[in-house]
Design a protein around this motif. Structure first.
Motif, short mmCIF file in Angstrom:
data_model
loop_
_atom_site.label_atom_id
_atom_site.label_comp_id
_atom_site.label_asym_id
_atom_site.label_seq_id
_atom_site.Cartn_x
_atom_site.Cartn_y
_atom_site.Cartn_z
N TYR A 59 -1.81 1.24 18.97
CA TYR A 59 -2.74 2.26 18.49
C TYR A 59 -2.08 3.24 17.55
O TYR A 59 -0.87 3.49 17.61
CB TYR A 59 -3.35 3.01 19.68
N CYS A 60 -2.90 3.81 16.67
CA CYS A 60 -2.45 4.88 15.79
C CYS A 60 -3.53 5.95 15.73
O CYS A 60 -4.67 5.73 16.15
CB CYS A 60 -2.14 4.34 14.39
N GLN A 61 -3.16 7.12 15.22
CA GLN A 61 -4.09 8.25 15.13
C GLN A 61 -4.18 8.72 13.68
O GLN A 61 -3.46 9.63 13.26
CB GLN A 61 -3.64 9.40 16.03
N PRO A 62 -5.03 8.08 12.89
CA PRO A 62 -5.13 8.45 11.47
C PRO A 62 -5.82 9.79 11.26
O PRO A 62 -6.48 10.32 12.15
CB PRO A 62 -5.95 7.30 10.87
N GLN A 63 -5.64 10.32 10.05
CA GLN A 63 -6.29 11.57 9.66
C GLN A 63 -6.79 11.43 8.23
O GLN A 63 -6.31 10.58 7.47
CB GLN A 63 -5.32 12.75 9.76
N GLY A 64 -7.76 12.25 7.86
CA GLY A 64 -8.27 12.21 6.50
C GLY A 64 -9.49 13.08 6.35
O GLY A 64 -10.24 13.30 7.32
N ASN A 65 -9.73 13.55 5.14
CA ASN A 65 -10.88 14.42 4.88
C ASN A 65 -12.17 13.64 4.65
O ASN A 65 -13.24 14.23 4.61
CB ASN A 65 -10.59 15.31 3.66
N ASN A 66 -12.04 12.33 4.46
CA ASN A 66 -13.21 11.48 4.27
C ASN A 66 -12.83 10.08 4.76
O ASN A 66 -11.67 9.81 5.10
CB ASN A 66 -13.66 11.46 2.80
N ILE A 67 -13.79 9.16 4.77
CA ILE A 67 -13.56 7.84 5.36
C ILE A 67 -12.51 7.05 4.60
O ILE A 67 -11.72 6.30 5.19
CB ILE A 67 -14.89 7.05 5.44
N VAL A 68 -12.43 7.23 3.27
CA VAL A 68 -11.44 6.48 2.49
C VAL A 68 -10.04 7.00 2.78
O VAL A 68 -9.11 6.21 3.03
CB VAL A 68 -11.77 6.58 0.98
N GLU A 69 -9.84 8.31 2.78
CA GLU A 69 -8.53 8.87 3.13
C GLU A 69 -8.14 8.49 4.55
O GLU A 69 -6.98 8.16 4.83
CB GLU A 69 -8.57 10.40 3.00
N TYR A 70 -9.11 8.56 5.45
CA TYR A 70 -8.86 8.23 6.86
C TYR A 70 -8.36 6.80 7.00
O TYR A 70 -7.38 6.53 7.72
CB TYR A 70 -10.15 8.44 7.64
N CYS A 71 -9.00 5.86 6.31
CA CYS A 71 -8.61 4.45 6.44
C CYS A 71 -7.29 4.17 5.73
O CYS A 71 -6.53 3.29 6.16
CB CYS A 71 -9.73 3.55 5.92
N ASN A 72 -7.00 4.89 4.66
CA ASN A 72 -5.67 4.74 4.05
C ASN A 72 -4.58 5.23 4.99
O ASN A 72 -3.53 4.59 5.14
CB ASN A 72 -5.61 5.52 2.73
N SER A 73 -4.84 6.35 5.66
CA SER A 73 -3.89 6.85 6.65
C SER A 73 -3.72 5.84 7.79
O SER A 73 -2.60 5.58 8.25
CB SER A 73 -4.39 8.19 7.20
N MET A 74 -4.83 5.28 8.23
CA MET A 74 -4.78 4.28 9.30
C MET A 74 -3.97 3.07 8.87
O MET A 74 -3.15 2.54 9.64
CB MET A 74 -6.20 3.85 9.67
N SER A 75 -4.17 2.60 7.65
CA SER A 75 -3.45 1.43 7.16
C SER A 75 -1.94 1.66 7.17
O SER A 75 -1.17 0.78 7.59
CB SER A 75 -3.91 1.09 5.74
N LEU A 76 -1.51 2.83 6.70
CA LEU A 76 -0.08 3.13 6.68
C LEU A 76 0.49 3.16 8.09
O LEU A 76 1.60 2.66 8.34
CB LEU A 76 0.16 4.46 5.97
N ALA A 77 -0.27 3.75 9.03
CA ALA A 77 0.21 3.80 10.42
C ALA A 77 0.22 2.41 11.04
O ALA A 77 1.12 2.08 11.82
CB ALA A 77 -0.70 4.74 11.22
N MET A 78 -0.76 1.59 10.71
CA MET A 78 -0.78 0.20 11.19
C MET A 78 0.46 -0.56 10.73
O MET A 78 1.08 -1.30 11.50
CB MET A 78 -2.03 -0.52 10.70
N VAL A 79 0.81 -0.38 9.46
CA VAL A 79 1.98 -1.09 8.92
C VAL A 79 3.25 -0.63 9.62
O VAL A 79 4.13 -1.44 9.94
CB VAL A 79 2.08 -0.86 7.39
N GLU A 80 3.34 0.67 9.88
CA GLU A 80 4.51 1.18 10.60
C GLU A 80 4.62 0.54 11.98
O GLU A 80 5.70 0.11 12.40
CB GLU A 80 4.40 2.70 10.72
#
Length: 379
Positions: A59-80
């Motif tokens: 699991y990861c805990q993404p953040q973002g001001n909108n759905i696109v930022e949120y999913c980009n944050s999620m993607s980076l955390a997933m890769v990590e």
């Protein structure tokens, strides 16, 4: 086939953050593959990593001001997280679901990658192109994912054609692999009259059920308009609308003084009880790439009236295991009246649908089809 090491990337799952039909589809596929392979599932959630039914969830805990930022944050955390478990024996295949993790796909594109389209932003927007920036960003990610993935799957032939036309994914690159179902999860021994009474409905009244997002794509407004005709022809017919969405307030206004009950969001346990208590399930979608509710209704041996679109059109044999109508209030009302007029037909349709589930939509064979797609990646 020798045991594989498989990574699944999906923004939702059954055991943490769940939004819609993508969660059961990806989770059950992972569990099916884990019966013979090592499967890691990268997703989001505010809980510790865990292993359930052979699948390791990270699991990861993404953040973002909108759905696109949120999913980009999620993607980076997933890769990590992915790189922590890619040490030693490397993953054989990386399987991404929908656009949410396309940034992760971009970073890992040199690997054996598969992208599954469960829907498109075009379809979710009601079969038209939006001008708002999120539509363009998400559609762009859907196009880019189809471009860089080594292989693509779609959950229906209709969706395959849609992504080929919208995003120029070549025919040779895309396989059709439908969703599956675990029928026992939608079966329950209940007293239908007791369930109906809990919603203020008399036990003998015909109960029609809709469940889904209250959004234009799903057509709940068409169903409310259809219910006006059905109510004139069957004064005792009742409709329960389960789900939330932007259209709810407008739908409630339209349904004033009608036998329509808005249940809002309901947990799985309440849904299964309603599913087994109702007399008819209606799926009035304007666009439906697959239509998991159809398999859920069939699992409970319920008759279905559905729009003749997408995966619904492909999977229903009209007047054999369901009733298909063109998306529109008049056609929906006609289909609903036909089934309500002959309750024994609704029972027969549901029983034939249940048999089709066993023939076509069990997860075991569908997992086999996904493995065939994996084998084509490295071919």
């Amino acid at each position: 086939m020798e045991s594989l090491k498989i990574a699944i990337f999906c923004w939702e799952s059954l055991y943490a953050e769940r939004v819609g039909g993508l969660a059961p589809a990806a989770t059950h596929l992972a569990q099916t593959l884990a019966q013979h392979h090592e499967v890691h599932y990268f997703t989001r959630g505010w809980i510790p990593d865990q292993t359930i039914k052979g699948v390791s969830y990270h699991y990861c805990q993404p953040q973002g001001n909108n759905i696109v930022e949120y999913c980009n944050s999620m993607s980076l955390a997933m890769v990590e997280n992915f790189r922590r478990f890619d040490a030693g024996r490397k993953f054989d295949y990386l399987h991404f679901n929908d656009w949410h993790a396309v940034q992760a796909l971009h970073i890992l594109q040199d690997r054996n990658t598969v992208l599954t389209y469960h829907s498109t932003e075009y379809g979710r927007s009601g079969n038209h192109f939006g001008d708002w920036w999120e539509f363009k960003e998400i559609s762009g990610k859907e196009w880019y994912g189809g471009l860089i993935a080594k292989r693509v799957t779609a959950v229906s032939a209709a969706l395959k054609n849609e992504v080929m036309q919208l995003y120029h994914v070549p025919d040779w690159k895309c396989d059709v692999v439908p969703n599956g179902i675990v029928p026992r999860e939608y079966q329950a021994r209940i007293d239908p009259g007791e369930v109906k009474r809990a919603y203020g409905i008399q036990p003998a009244d015909p109960l029609i059920l809709f469940i889904g997002r209250l959004a234009y794509q799903k057509g709940p407004d068409l169903l409310i308009e259809a219910m006006k005709t059905v109510s004139r022809d069957h004064h005792d017919a009742q409709l329960i609308v389960a789900g939330e969405g932007d259209m709810r307030q407008d739908l409630m206004e339209r349904a004033k003084d009608m036998p329509v009950h808005f249940a809002g969001y309901i947990p799985d346990s309440a849904y299964v009880r309603l599913l087994n208590a109702c007399d008819l399930v209606v799926i009035p979608s304007r666009n439906e790439p697959f239509g998991l509710v159809l398999l859920e209704a069939w699992s409970a041996e319920k008759g279905v009236v559905a729009s003749n679109v997408g995966g619904l059109s492909e999977n229903i044999d009209s007047l054999v295991d369901g009733v298909k109508v063109e998306p529109g209030a008049g056609a929906l009302a006609g289909g609903m009246n036909t089934v309500i007029d002959t309750p024994q037909q609704a029972v027969a349709l549901g029983k034939r649908g249940r048999k089709k589930v066993d023939r076509v939509f069990r997860w075991g064979p569908i997992g086999g089809k996904i493995l065939e797609t994996y084998s084509r990646v490295a071919a």
